[in-house]
Write a protein that holds these residues in place. Structure first.
Motif, PDB file in Angstrom:
ATOM      1  N   MET A  69     -21.657 -22.541  58.724  1.00  0.00           N
ATOM      2  CA  MET A  69     -21.237 -22.571  57.313  1.00  0.00           C
ATOM      3  C   MET A  69     -20.247 -23.718  57.095  1.00  0.00           C
ATOM      4  O   MET A  69     -19.288 -23.854  57.838  1.00  0.00           O
ATOM      5  N   ASP A  70     -20.506 -24.534  56.071  1.00  0.00           N
ATOM      6  CA  ASP A  70     -19.591 -25.638  55.755  1.00  0.00           C
ATOM      7  C   ASP A  70     -18.317 -25.081  55.146  1.00  0.00           C
ATOM      8  O   ASP A  70     -18.385 -24.325  54.174  1.00  0.00           O
ATOM      9  N   PRO A  71     -17.149 -25.462  55.665  1.00  0.00           N
ATOM     10  CA  PRO A  71     -15.915 -24.984  55.042  1.00  0.00           C
ATOM     11  C   PRO A  71     -15.796 -25.481  53.595  1.00  0.00           C
ATOM     12  O   PRO A  71     -16.240 -26.576  53.275  1.00  0.00           O
ATOM     13  N   ILE A  72     -15.190 -24.650  52.770  1.00  0.00           N
ATOM     14  CA  ILE A  72     -14.988 -24.991  51.355  1.00  0.00           C
ATOM     15  C   ILE A  72     -13.497 -25.213  51.112  1.00  0.00           C
ATOM     16  O   ILE A  72     -12.667 -24.424  51.561  1.00  0.00           O
ATOM     17  N   ALA A  73     -13.186 -26.294  50.418  1.00  0.00           N
ATOM     18  CA  ALA A  73     -11.798 -26.587  50.055  1.00  0.00           C
ATOM     19  C   ALA A  73     -11.674 -26.550  48.534  1.00  0.00           C
ATOM     20  O   ALA A  73     -12.677 -26.512  47.814  1.00  0.00           O
ATOM     21  N   TYR A  74     -10.437 -26.582  48.073  1.00  0.00           N
ATOM     22  CA  TYR A  74     -10.167 -26.625  46.628  1.00  0.00           C
ATOM     23  C   TYR A  74      -9.449 -27.935  46.322  1.00  0.00           C
ATOM     24  O   TYR A  74      -8.478 -28.289  46.998  1.00  0.00           O
ATOM     25  N   VAL A  75      -9.940 -28.683  45.365  1.00  0.00           N
ATOM     26  CA  VAL A  75      -9.267 -29.920  44.955  1.00  0.00           C
ATOM     27  C   VAL A  75      -9.218 -29.976  43.434  1.00  0.00           C
ATOM     28  O   VAL A  75     -10.276 -30.064  42.785  1.00  0.00           O
ATOM     29  N   ASN A  76      -8.024 -29.901  42.889  1.00  0.00           N
ATOM     30  CA  ASN A  76      -7.825 -30.101  41.447  1.00  0.00           C
ATOM     31  C   ASN A  76      -8.856 -29.411  40.563  1.00  0.00           C
ATOM     32  O   ASN A  76      -9.531 -30.056  39.762  1.00  0.00           O
ATOM     33  N   GLY A  77      -8.992 -28.104  40.747  1.00  0.00           N
ATOM     34  CA  GLY A  77      -9.847 -27.352  39.828  1.00  0.00           C
ATOM     35  C   GLY A  77     -11.244 -27.067  40.352  1.00  0.00           C
ATOM     36  O   GLY A  77     -11.974 -26.295  39.736  1.00  0.00           O
ATOM     37  N   SER A  78     -11.656 -27.698  41.457  1.00  0.00           N
ATOM     38  CA  SER A  78     -13.019 -27.480  41.948  1.00  0.00           C
ATOM     39  C   SER A  78     -13.036 -26.996  43.391  1.00  0.00           C
ATOM     40  O   SER A  78     -12.210 -27.421  44.204  1.00  0.00           O
ATOM     41  N   PHE A  79     -14.000 -26.145  43.688  1.00  0.00           N
ATOM     42  CA  PHE A  79     -14.267 -25.745  45.071  1.00  0.00           C
ATOM     43  C   PHE A  79     -15.377 -26.656  45.586  1.00  0.00           C
ATOM     44  O   PHE A  79     -16.438 -26.735  44.966  1.00  0.00           O
ATOM     45  N   VAL A  80     -15.079 -27.359  46.668  1.00  0.00           N
ATOM     46  CA  VAL A  80     -16.043 -28.364  47.169  1.00  0.00           C
ATOM     47  C   VAL A  80     -16.148 -28.255  48.694  1.00  0.00           C
ATOM     48  O   VAL A  80     -15.198 -27.822  49.350  1.00  0.00           O
ATOM     49  N   PRO A  81     -17.292 -28.697  49.270  1.00  0.00           N
ATOM     50  CA  PRO A  81     -17.348 -28.731  50.737  1.00  0.00           C
ATOM     51  C   PRO A  81     -16.201 -29.594  51.268  1.00  0.00           C
ATOM     52  O   PRO A  81     -15.892 -30.644  50.684  1.00  0.00           O
ATOM     53  N   LEU A  82     -15.586 -29.144  52.347  1.00  0.00           N
ATOM     54  CA  LEU A  82     -14.417 -29.838  52.902  1.00  0.00           C
ATOM     55  C   LEU A  82     -14.690 -31.328  53.109  1.00  0.00           C
ATOM     56  O   LEU A  82     -13.840 -32.176  52.823  1.00  0.00           O
ATOM     57  N   ALA A  83     -15.893 -31.649  53.566  1.00  0.00           N
ATOM     58  CA  ALA A  83     -16.243 -33.049  53.856  1.00  0.00           C
ATOM     59  C   ALA A  83     -16.244 -33.905  52.583  1.00  0.00           C
ATOM     60  O   ALA A  83     -16.110 -35.128  52.650  1.00  0.00           O
ATOM     61  N   GLU A  84     -16.392 -33.255  51.430  1.00  0.00           N
ATOM     62  CA  GLU A  84     -16.414 -34.013  50.167  1.00  0.00           C
ATOM     63  C   GLU A  84     -15.107 -33.895  49.396  1.00  0.00           C
ATOM     64  O   GLU A  84     -14.979 -34.425  48.297  1.00  0.00           O
ATOM     65  N   ALA A  85     -14.128 -33.212  49.986  1.00  0.00           N
ATOM     66  CA  ALA A  85     -12.845 -32.997  49.295  1.00  0.00           C
ATOM     67  C   ALA A  85     -11.994 -34.264  49.418  1.00  0.00           C
ATOM     68  O   ALA A  85     -11.624 -34.654  50.518  1.00  0.00           O
ATOM     69  N   LYS A  86     -11.745 -34.915  48.292  1.00  0.00           N
ATOM     70  CA  LYS A  86     -11.053 -36.203  48.347  1.00  0.00           C
ATOM     71  C   LYS A  86      -9.992 -36.345  47.262  1.00  0.00           C
ATOM     72  O   LYS A  86     -10.123 -35.770  46.193  1.00  0.00           O
ATOM     73  N   VAL A  87      -8.964 -37.157  47.575  1.00  0.00           N
ATOM     74  CA  VAL A  87      -7.998 -37.566  46.539  1.00  0.00           C
ATOM     75  C   VAL A  87      -7.899 -39.091  46.573  1.00  0.00           C
ATOM     76  O   VAL A  87      -8.320 -39.734  47.537  1.00  0.00           O
ATOM     77  N   SER A  88      -7.324 -39.647  45.512  1.00  0.00           N
ATOM     78  CA  SER A  88      -7.202 -41.102  45.361  1.00  0.00           C
ATOM     79  C   SER A  88      -6.284 -41.723  46.415  1.00  0.00           C
ATOM     80  O   SER A  88      -5.312 -41.094  46.843  1.00  0.00           O
ATOM     81  N   ILE A  89      -6.545 -42.982  46.777  1.00  0.00           N
ATOM     82  CA  ILE A  89      -5.600 -43.692  47.661  1.00  0.00           C
ATOM     83  C   ILE A  89      -4.284 -43.963  46.938  1.00  0.00           C
ATOM     84  O   ILE A  89      -3.281 -44.300  47.569  1.00  0.00           O
ATOM     85  N   LEU A  90      -4.276 -43.799  45.619  1.00  0.00           N
ATOM     86  CA  LEU A  90      -3.016 -43.970  44.872  1.00  0.00           C
ATOM     87  C   LEU A  90      -2.248 -42.656  44.764  1.00  0.00           C
ATOM     88  O   LEU A  90      -1.195 -42.603  44.133  1.00  0.00           O
ATOM     89  N   ASP A  91      -2.778 -41.619  45.372  1.00  0.00           N
ATOM     90  CA  ASP A  91      -2.048 -40.345  45.298  1.00  0.00           C
ATOM     91  C   ASP A  91      -0.678 -40.510  45.934  1.00  0.00           C
ATOM     92  O   ASP A  91      -0.533 -41.051  47.040  1.00  0.00           O
ATOM     93  N   ARG A  92       0.338 -40.013  45.238  1.00  0.00           N
ATOM     94  CA  ARG A  92       1.709 -40.203  45.716  1.00  0.00           C
ATOM     95  C   ARG A  92       2.009 -39.393  46.981  1.00  0.00           C
ATOM     96  O   ARG A  92       2.941 -39.728  47.711  1.00  0.00           O
TER      97      ARG A  92
END
Ligand code: PDD
Length: 285
Positions: free
Chosen positions: A1-24
């Motif tokens: 089973m692919d792990p699921i993460a949460y990023v800014n309002g969405s549940f996404v597969p961990l491998a697709e969970a991303k934030v901007s390089i400009l994130d502070r």
């Protein structure tokens, strides 16, 4: 089973969970984190962790992008989606991604909220029966260690040095006294059966497990003294141990290669571990 993460309002597969390089969080370590344990699919002492999260973000004038009750819902949904029985839920809040790299707070930028889970059998960890060794390192961290900041480089270096020495944790030393572990609170039991752990201040993180263990010990009429202690005192003690969400109560059997007492986990650490696990199971939600 692919792990699921949460990023800014969405549940996404961990491998697709991303934030901007400009994130502070990425550029400045301008963020706060929390780690809650999960036992039997339920959150352990979570209210205490969320209270610390709220305090930490307040101390750096960062507003949570979701209410605490929504954060609990997300934690629970992640546990369910990942079918997590035993492990940890990680929360990180940063001041978000601006259009560039200005140090001062950006205006109108929404904080980033990411969460994910990891599997860990905290109850049956092999080190629970063997105990761990710790090494000592100078405490080179900043002056606001009461804030659970994601700026963890000093702890990364300390824990890497511990790993290279075959130890399970690093105790950080300031002014000749132990502050705390790289990711845990430090305790000793003196020869006359007093539990010693450093008092909360800006020198340490106020550990949630520490707080619960102190309360559970006091309820049982055990003597607790909150003050700093030296490595010499720890080496002369009956027992030493650490507490954290990711280890609960864990005996320390050696410091810098020297045995604490007979070099085996002592009865007090074992008893407090049992008492904590009982509390965790009874109150987990
Ligand atoms: N660490 N001190 C430090 C520096 C810590 O990073 C932690 C927790 C603790 C123990 O706090 P608590 O009992 O609330 O977990 C003390 C977490 C587990 C981590 O960084 O993974």
């Amino acid at each position: 089973m692919d792990p699921i993460a949460y990023v800014n309002g969405s549940f996404v597969p961990l491998a697709e969970a991303k934030v901007s390089i400009l994130d502070r969080g990425f550029l400045f370590a301008d963020g706060i984190y929390e780690v809650s344990a999960v036992l039997d699919g339920k959150l352990v002492d979570n209210a205490s962790h969320l209270a610390r999260l709220e305090r930490s973000v307040g101390e750096i004038s960062l507003a949570l992008p979701e209410t605490l009750s929504r954060i609990v819902e997300i934690q629970r949904e992640l546990i369910a989606r990942n079918q997590l029985v035993s492990g940890l839920v990680y929360i990180e809040v940063t001041r978000g991604a601006d259009v560039g790299r200005d140090f001062a707070f950006p205006k109108g930028v929404k904080p980033t909220l990411v969460m994910f889970t990891s599997v860990k059998d905290i109850i049956n960890a092999p080190s629970a029966s063997t105990g761990i060794g710790v090494i000592t390192v100078p405490d080179i961290r900043w002056a606001r260690r009461d804030i659970k900041s994601v700026a963890l480089l000093a702890q990364v270096l300390a824990k890497q040095a511990a790993a290279e020495a075959g130890a399970g944790e690093a105790w950080m030393i300031e002014d000749g006294k132990v502050t705390e572990g790289g990711s845990s609170s430090a305790f000793i039991l003196t020869q006359d059966d007093v539990l010693i752990t450093r008092q909360n201040s800006s020198a340490i993180l106020p550990g949630c497990t520490r707080k619960a263990v102190v309360a559970l010990a006091e309820e049982r009429q055990l003597r607790v003294e909150e003050r700093p202690f030296t490595v010499e005192e720890a080496l002369a003690a009956k027992e030493a141990f650490i507490t954290s969400a990711s280890s609960f109560v864990q005996a320390v059997v050696a410091i810098d290669g020297k045995s604490v007492a007979n070099g085996r986990p002592g009865p007090m650490a074992a008893r407090l571990r049992e008492i904590y696990i009982e509390f965790a199971r009874a109150t987990a939600q």
